[in-house]
Enzyme design. Structure first.
Site, PDB file in Angstrom:
ATOM      1  N   ASP A   7      50.427  -9.661  10.011  1.00  0.00           N
ATOM      2  CA  ASP A   7      49.498 -10.012  11.082  1.00  0.00           C
ATOM      3  C   ASP A   7      50.241 -10.028  12.417  1.00  0.00           C
ATOM      4  OD1 ASP A   7      47.326 -11.636  12.527  1.00  0.00           O
ATOM      5  OD2 ASP A   7      46.517 -11.556  10.498  1.00  0.00           O
TER       6      ASP A   7
ATOM      7  N   HIS B  12      46.335 -15.300  16.013  1.00  0.00           N
ATOM      8  CA  HIS B  12      45.590 -14.829  14.843  1.00  0.00           C
ATOM      9  C   HIS B  12      46.329 -15.118  13.541  1.00  0.00           C
ATOM     10  CE1 HIS B  12      43.719 -11.686  12.233  1.00  0.00           C
ATOM     11  NE2 HIS B  12      42.642 -12.014  12.926  1.00  0.00           N
TER      12      HIS B  12
END
Length: 636
Positions: A364, A397
């Site tokens: 990520d 995120h």
């Protein structure tokens, strides 16, 4: 089986207390395999929205997420200020300011100012270096500070509105010490709201993203591969993106040193990146089409494709006895984490809380490596964007995703993750814009696989099928890794990748009413659903945020896969995926359908089927055969 996925996650926010209150009581239904679906979800088909309706609804969701995030921030701040006040009460005679104040500001940048109000009206203040307000804001602050002081004189708590009203920047909170008219006042930064708003605009595709030209990015139609310009957020569902001056080339055999030298000279490029027989070339003089023609005519590689961009879709000692609490004391759990009871997580903790033997990779934007609610849960990870740097999260995120999976539980701090045990392997494959390339994502998957990851979370995607990325997915799959990916937030049936690859479990999102979330993608490739609306989790700078999107749904399933592997380490990745699909709360039409896949995950049923300690009954023949094979191998 065909699947799909896009990517980034979106934030949503529904007053979290309302969400938790309205969520169905998980104790009302005892779910076994393919449990009966709730009436609310069985009678109403999700509506396919028009562009205008979809955009309006996403805007509402963004505002809800910002509202829920503010409530999370206020609750967390109130707890810290109360602790400061209690510490002051204990040391008030020493004349020294509480050490907790200085320590708090080091790791919590949202505390712009901490004011110790002593009896008699004396004050001591510690300010953060970033504490700057204009004249109008200073005037508002002075007014709210006066209200806070008067509240302390009455031995009462106080919270001001956020100000300025049109662009909230900060607010004031105060807590009495319990000793006379003394207490603590804090001026809190609300910059997290702007970060959530900007993040949500990208996650929910409310704006064209990524911007063309900023990173030499070109947009193409995902079906025809013809050039297109992304003008609105809705155009994102038809578009894929690639670097216009780069190319991905896979050779049957690696080129020799002389051949590589010739290529770099003719392309006027630097040394290419490489994984096995695949190379990424960046040219100073050619665009992608010219590069493709060059390699196809001169070198006859196995395949050539654009360098696609992929975007986001947001030592613990264990006591696993039945005496362990199933209602944790984490500050935000009871009021905000509606998502865990609705998938039977609390009941499932009686069966397993996870194992530190199971490594979960989060590929990520990186992870906040200093977040207190992730303390002890993070392994040393990897930064595929800047290999010499640690995988710090500069977006938020990845930190949010990691918290859903494995935030520390029962520590009186923040939220509860789904796993009390288990380790997170942070892999930064997306840069500070929230985007990464097929190369960085593939590199992250391979790196995590080689470092022992048992499960990999991929809350990211693109509508282009990149062979290079698929090879990395197959590399992990062939080594018994369970790969979980988000389907995306464009409310489209278009397959996206990596979720659409047959080796990946594709996850879409439900809301608190067990309906498909209005933003969630759908289609034949969807495997299962998980909660994805206003999910509270960890956020950078020791904060918490409520975000929405399939990126939030995805880590719920990732955590379930890790829990299954904790219960029964002998299960293969295919068996873990089958257990997840076959132990669900069936939603929509009976059986598998485009809107809900097989249904919403049921953590308790899946762990029961996996077999807490023994091989699962439904997988007993395979498990016995593997044990026999291992015995025979030892005696060869």
């Amino acid at each position: 089986m065909k699947r799909k996925s896009w990517a980034l996650l979106a934030f949503l926010a529904v007053g979290a207390i309302a969400l938790y209150t309205l969520a169905p009581d998980p104790q009302q239904n005892s779910h076994s395999n393919n449990a009966s679906r709730p009436e609310a979800a069985s009678t109403t088909e999700p509506k396919k929205l028009g562009n205008h309706q979809e955009h309006k609804l996403k805007q509402m969701m963004k505002q809800r997420d910002m509202t829920a995030t503010e409530r999370l921030a206020r609750l967390d701040a109130k707890r810290h200020v109360r602790q400061l006040a209690e510490q002051y009460a204990a040391i008030r005679k020493s004349g020294e300011s509480p050490s907790y104040a200085q320590e708090l500001q080091k790791d919590h940048g949202q505390f712009l100012s901490i004011i110790w109000v002593k009896e008699g009206g004396q004050e001591r203040e510690t300010k953060a270096a970033s504490y700057k307000l204009d004249q109008k804001e200073q005037k508002q602050l002075r007014g709210y500070l006066q209200y806070a002081r008067k509240a302390l004189q009455r031995k009462q708590s106080y919270e001001s509105p956020s100000f300025p009203q049109d662009q909230p920047k900060c607010y004031v909170v105060a807590e009495p010490s319990g000793q006379g008219q003394s207490g603590m006042i804090a001026v809190m930064d609300m910059g997290i709201l702007k970060r959530v708003e900007e993040h949500q605009d990208k996650n929910l595709r409310l704006i064209p993203y990524p911007k063309e030209g900023k990173y030499k990015v070109e947009s193409i139609h995902a079906d025809t591969l013809k050039d297109m310009t992304v003008k609105t957020g809705h155009d994102n569902e038809k578009a894929s993106h690639y670097y216009e001056n780069e190319i991905v080339v896979t050779f049957a055999e690696p080129p020799s040193t002389e051949e590589l030298k010739r290529m770099t000279q003719e392309l006027q490029s630097g040394q290419p990146k490489r994984i096995a027989n695949t190379y990424i070339f960046r040219s100073e003089t050619m665009d992608m089409k010219q590069l493709k023609h060059y390699f196809q005519t001169k070198w006859k590689p196995n395949y050539v494709e654009p360098h696609y961009l992929y975007m986001t879709n947001d030592n613990l000692s264990m006591n696993l006895t039945d005496d362990s609490p199933v209602i944790p004391n984490d500050l935000l759990f009871s009021e905000y984490q509606w998502n865990l009871p609705v998938i039977e997580t609390n009941r499932a903790w009686k069966l397993s809380k996870g194992s530190d033997d199971v490594i979960v990779a989060v590929v990520d934007t990186g992870v906040d490596l200093r977040h207190p609610d992730l303390n002890g849960r993070l392994l040393e990870g990897y930064n595929a964007i800047e290999p010499d740097e640690k995988p710090y999260d500069d977006v938020g995120h990845g930190t949010h995703v990691a918290g859903i999976i494995a935030a520390n539980v029962n520590n009186n701090e923040g939220i509860a993750g789904m796993m009390w045990g288990g380790k997170i392997l942070p892999v930064k494959a997306l840069d500070n814009s929230g985007a990464g390339t097929s190369y960085s994502v593939a590199e992250g998957i391979i790196w995590a696989t080689d470092r022992g990851a048992k499960v990999i979370n991929l809350s990211l995607g693109n509508y282009a099928d990149a062979q290079f990325l698929h090879e990395a997915v197959k590399y992990a799959y062939d080594r018994d890794v369970v790969l979980i990916a988000a389907t995306g937030n464009d409310n489209t049936e278009r397959p996206g990748y990596p979720a659409a690859y047959p080796e990946v479990l594709a996850v879409s999102a439900t809301d608190y009413q067990l309906q498909r979330a209005s933003f969630s993608n759908y289609g034949d490739y969807v495997d299962v659903m998980a909660p994805g609306e206003s999910i509270a989790s960890t956020y950078p700078d020791n904060q918490y945020a409520a975000l929405s999107g399939t990126s939030m749904a995805c880590p719920h399933v990732t955590a379930l896969a890790a829990l299954i592997r904790s219960v029964n380490p002998d299960l293969r990745n295919t068996e873990v995926m089958d257990l997840i699909r076959s132990n669900v709360i069936d939603l929509g039409p009976t059986g598998r359908d485009k809107d809900y896949g097989y249904g919403q995950i049921d953590v308790y049923s899946a762990l029961s089927a996996a077999g807490a300690g023994d091989s699962a009954l439904q997988l007993w023949p395979q498990a016995v055969q593997r044990k026999i094979d291992r015995i025979l191998d030892k005696h060869k």
